[in-house]
Design a protein around this motif. Sequence first.
Motif, PDB file in Angstrom:
ATOM      1  N   TYR A 338      42.727  45.785  29.619  1.00  0.00           N
ATOM      2  CA  TYR A 338      41.734  45.035  30.401  1.00  0.00           C
ATOM      3  C   TYR A 338      42.026  45.175  31.885  1.00  0.00           C
ATOM      4  O   TYR A 338      43.179  45.318  32.307  1.00  0.00           O
ATOM      5  CB  TYR A 338      41.768  43.556  30.008  1.00  0.00           C
ATOM      6  CG  TYR A 338      40.528  42.786  30.421  1.00  0.00           C
ATOM      7  CD1 TYR A 338      39.344  42.927  29.710  1.00  0.00           C
ATOM      8  CD2 TYR A 338      40.543  41.931  31.528  1.00  0.00           C
ATOM      9  CE1 TYR A 338      38.200  42.235  30.093  1.00  0.00           C
ATOM     10  CE2 TYR A 338      39.409  41.240  31.906  1.00  0.00           C
ATOM     11  CZ  TYR A 338      38.234  41.396  31.184  1.00  0.00           C
ATOM     12  OH  TYR A 338      37.100  40.723  31.562  1.00  0.00           O
ATOM     13  N   LEU A 339      40.965  45.141  32.677  1.00  0.00           N
ATOM     14  CA  LEU A 339      41.049  45.125  34.137  1.00  0.00           C
ATOM     15  C   LEU A 339      40.495  43.798  34.615  1.00  0.00           C
ATOM     16  O   LEU A 339      39.310  43.508  34.429  1.00  0.00           O
ATOM     17  CB  LEU A 339      40.265  46.291  34.737  1.00  0.00           C
ATOM     18  CG  LEU A 339      40.189  46.353  36.267  1.00  0.00           C
ATOM     19  CD1 LEU A 339      41.570  46.560  36.870  1.00  0.00           C
ATOM     20  CD2 LEU A 339      39.229  47.453  36.714  1.00  0.00           C
ATOM     21  N   SER A 340      41.340  42.979  35.229  1.00  0.00           N
ATOM     22  CA  SER A 340      40.916  41.649  35.658  1.00  0.00           C
ATOM     23  C   SER A 340      40.076  41.740  36.930  1.00  0.00           C
ATOM     24  O   SER A 340      40.012  42.771  37.594  1.00  0.00           O
ATOM     25  CB  SER A 340      42.130  40.755  35.907  1.00  0.00           C
ATOM     26  OG  SER A 340      42.805  41.144  37.087  1.00  0.00           O
ATOM     27  N   ARG A 341      39.437  40.635  37.285  1.00  0.00           N
ATOM     28  CA  ARG A 341      38.572  40.627  38.458  1.00  0.00           C
ATOM     29  C   ARG A 341      39.349  40.793  39.765  1.00  0.00           C
ATOM     30  O   ARG A 341      38.782  41.202  40.773  1.00  0.00           O
ATOM     31  CB  ARG A 341      37.757  39.335  38.492  1.00  0.00           C
ATOM     32  CG  ARG A 341      38.577  38.062  38.560  1.00  0.00           C
ATOM     33  CD  ARG A 341      37.672  36.852  38.733  1.00  0.00           C
ATOM     34  NE  ARG A 341      38.405  35.597  38.694  1.00  0.00           N
ATOM     35  CZ  ARG A 341      38.524  34.850  37.612  1.00  0.00           C
ATOM     36  NH1 ARG A 341      37.959  35.233  36.483  1.00  0.00           N
ATOM     37  NH2 ARG A 341      39.207  33.720  37.639  1.00  0.00           N
ATOM     38  N   ASN A 342      40.656  40.498  39.758  1.00  0.00           N
ATOM     39  CA  ASN A 342      41.446  40.687  40.978  1.00  0.00           C
ATOM     40  C   ASN A 342      42.225  41.998  40.970  1.00  0.00           C
ATOM     41  O   ASN A 342      43.103  42.223  41.809  1.00  0.00           O
ATOM     42  CB  ASN A 342      42.399  39.506  41.191  1.00  0.00           C
ATOM     43  CG  ASN A 342      43.388  39.346  40.045  1.00  0.00           C
ATOM     44  OD1 ASN A 342      43.367  40.122  39.093  1.00  0.00           O
ATOM     45  ND2 ASN A 342      44.236  38.351  40.133  1.00  0.00           N
ATOM     46  N   GLY A 343      41.887  42.900  40.018  1.00  0.00           N
ATOM     47  CA  GLY A 343      42.462  44.237  40.034  1.00  0.00           C
ATOM     48  C   GLY A 343      43.737  44.423  39.246  1.00  0.00           C
ATOM     49  O   GLY A 343      44.317  45.514  39.256  1.00  0.00           O
ATOM     50  N   VAL A 345      45.953  45.017  35.870  1.00  0.00           N
ATOM     51  CA  VAL A 345      45.701  45.771  34.647  1.00  0.00           C
ATOM     52  C   VAL A 345      46.606  45.253  33.537  1.00  0.00           C
ATOM     53  O   VAL A 345      47.832  45.146  33.715  1.00  0.00           O
ATOM     54  CB  VAL A 345      45.962  47.279  34.858  1.00  0.00           C
ATOM     55  CG1 VAL A 345      45.618  48.051  33.595  1.00  0.00           C
ATOM     56  CG2 VAL A 345      45.146  47.799  36.029  1.00  0.00           C
ATOM     57  N   LEU A 346      45.981  44.919  32.408  1.00  0.00           N
ATOM     58  CA  LEU A 346      46.746  44.509  31.233  1.00  0.00           C
ATOM     59  C   LEU A 346      46.973  45.732  30.356  1.00  0.00           C
ATOM     60  O   LEU A 346      46.034  46.414  29.963  1.00  0.00           O
ATOM     61  CB  LEU A 346      45.984  43.436  30.451  1.00  0.00           C
ATOM     62  CG  LEU A 346      46.681  42.878  29.208  1.00  0.00           C
ATOM     63  CD1 LEU A 346      47.973  42.156  29.582  1.00  0.00           C
ATOM     64  CD2 LEU A 346      45.748  41.940  28.434  1.00  0.00           C
ATOM     65  N   LEU A 347      48.251  46.037  30.091  1.00  0.00           N
ATOM     66  CA  LEU A 347      48.603  47.216  29.317  1.00  0.00           C
ATOM     67  C   LEU A 347      49.482  46.844  28.135  1.00  0.00           C
ATOM     68  O   LEU A 347      50.246  45.877  28.190  1.00  0.00           O
ATOM     69  CB  LEU A 347      49.366  48.239  30.171  1.00  0.00           C
ATOM     70  CG  LEU A 347      48.757  48.720  31.472  1.00  0.00           C
ATOM     71  CD1 LEU A 347      49.452  48.043  32.651  1.00  0.00           C
ATOM     72  CD2 LEU A 347      48.898  50.236  31.596  1.00  0.00           C
ATOM     73  N   GLN A 348      49.357  47.636  27.093  1.00  0.00           N
ATOM     74  CA  GLN A 348      50.304  47.590  25.996  1.00  0.00           C
ATOM     75  C   GLN A 348      51.209  48.806  26.137  1.00  0.00           C
ATOM     76  O   GLN A 348      50.757  49.943  26.106  1.00  0.00           O
ATOM     77  CB  GLN A 348      49.607  47.630  24.631  1.00  0.00           C
ATOM     78  CG  GLN A 348      50.592  47.698  23.468  1.00  0.00           C
ATOM     79  CD  GLN A 348      49.917  47.980  22.135  1.00  0.00           C
ATOM     80  OE1 GLN A 348      48.699  47.878  22.027  1.00  0.00           O
ATOM     81  NE2 GLN A 348      50.697  48.338  21.136  1.00  0.00           N
TER      82      GLN A 348
END
Length: 398
Positions: A338-343, A345-348
């Motif tokens: 996912y890419l949040s609104r504040n830039g 990045v959520l990674l596995q």
Amino acid sequence: MEIESDPTHQESKRTNKTHQTPIPTQQASDRLPDLPHEIIAEILTRLPVKSLLQFRSVCKSWLSLISNPHFVKSHLSLAYKSDDYTHRRLVLSCVRPHFDLKSCSLGSILNDQSDTAVDLDYPLRAPHNSVWIVGSCNGLVCIAIEEDGVFLWNPTTRKSNRLPDSGVQMRYGCFIIYGFGYDLCNDDYKVVVIFCVLRSGGSYETEVKVYSLRTDTWRRIGDFCHGIPLNDSGRYASGSLHWSASGVQGSSYSWDIVSLDLVNEVYGKVVLPNFGEGRFDSTLEILRGCLCVLCNFPGTRSDIWVMKEYGQTESWTKLFSIPHITNLWGYEDSTLLYLSRNGEVLLQLGPRLILCNPKDATYKNIVIHNLLAWLEAHIYVESLVSPNARNVIQREHQ
């Protein structure tokens, strides 16, 4: 003798009451005014699914409204537009102490709050039944149990639908690849299964079938003839499923993105940009509904490329580069979630969830309580969409 039993006195009381100004009761003064149907619908579309499931019992008109397919689509549309992550959750497949699926709040993770993974009541749940998350779309999650039981399942409403047998027999040397997405033109959800058999000398054979929720049947389509699919599951974006595929060009191997349009069920190829010089490992993902490629240059950096306008080669853009962080990169199964609104990045990365800020190359390890060992994570949006074929058929008559 009691006064209340005197008819004359009763008549006197009734006569006197007619000359008194009525005093409103507390119940009458607190009652909300009747709202127009459109206003009620507007309010309800902004509520969580769990609340709506309870509100179906308020009255028949609310039950009819919440069950209406137009309401379901309006609620889903607002959920996608929301930037506060209220309607989004992670589903994770666990392997220890046994096979299981758990869920946690995406909002808690992105807002730097700890969360606890909760157990999900999915079909055929059993400690020894392996479960594989094929993908998610519009609140439905497609899962495969022991590779032969495929389900469309809504984790929020707890409704599920077991797909009929595809009719393809497993044999030695065969592996299965799935895909799950939405046919917008026909308002239909489709599951694609690719049976691939590797032969001696590097040759292979495929058999591809498509399941339609609208007809509740499987159909065979053209074979996958654009290389060997590499993803465990197809990636859904802009009405098509996509797989990384390897092929042979002369004496070297090529890497392509092969698409399957879910409307006309025709294959295609996505033209790739120049990712740069040097050896890198590439991973095909979806980021905010767009095709995305994670290029991991070992020991150096990881570049994230996004096709901002589907089908437009010139719209490929390198969003940012993340410098290599010792003991963090190097997992072969790195996945963008996912890419949040504040830039951020959520990674596995292997068995870890990482929230990375590409601007300053900082990262945070995400801790989820009640979660031991897990293999994969997917994000789904909470919705009222039904996984059952009969609900799709009923929409035609409404």
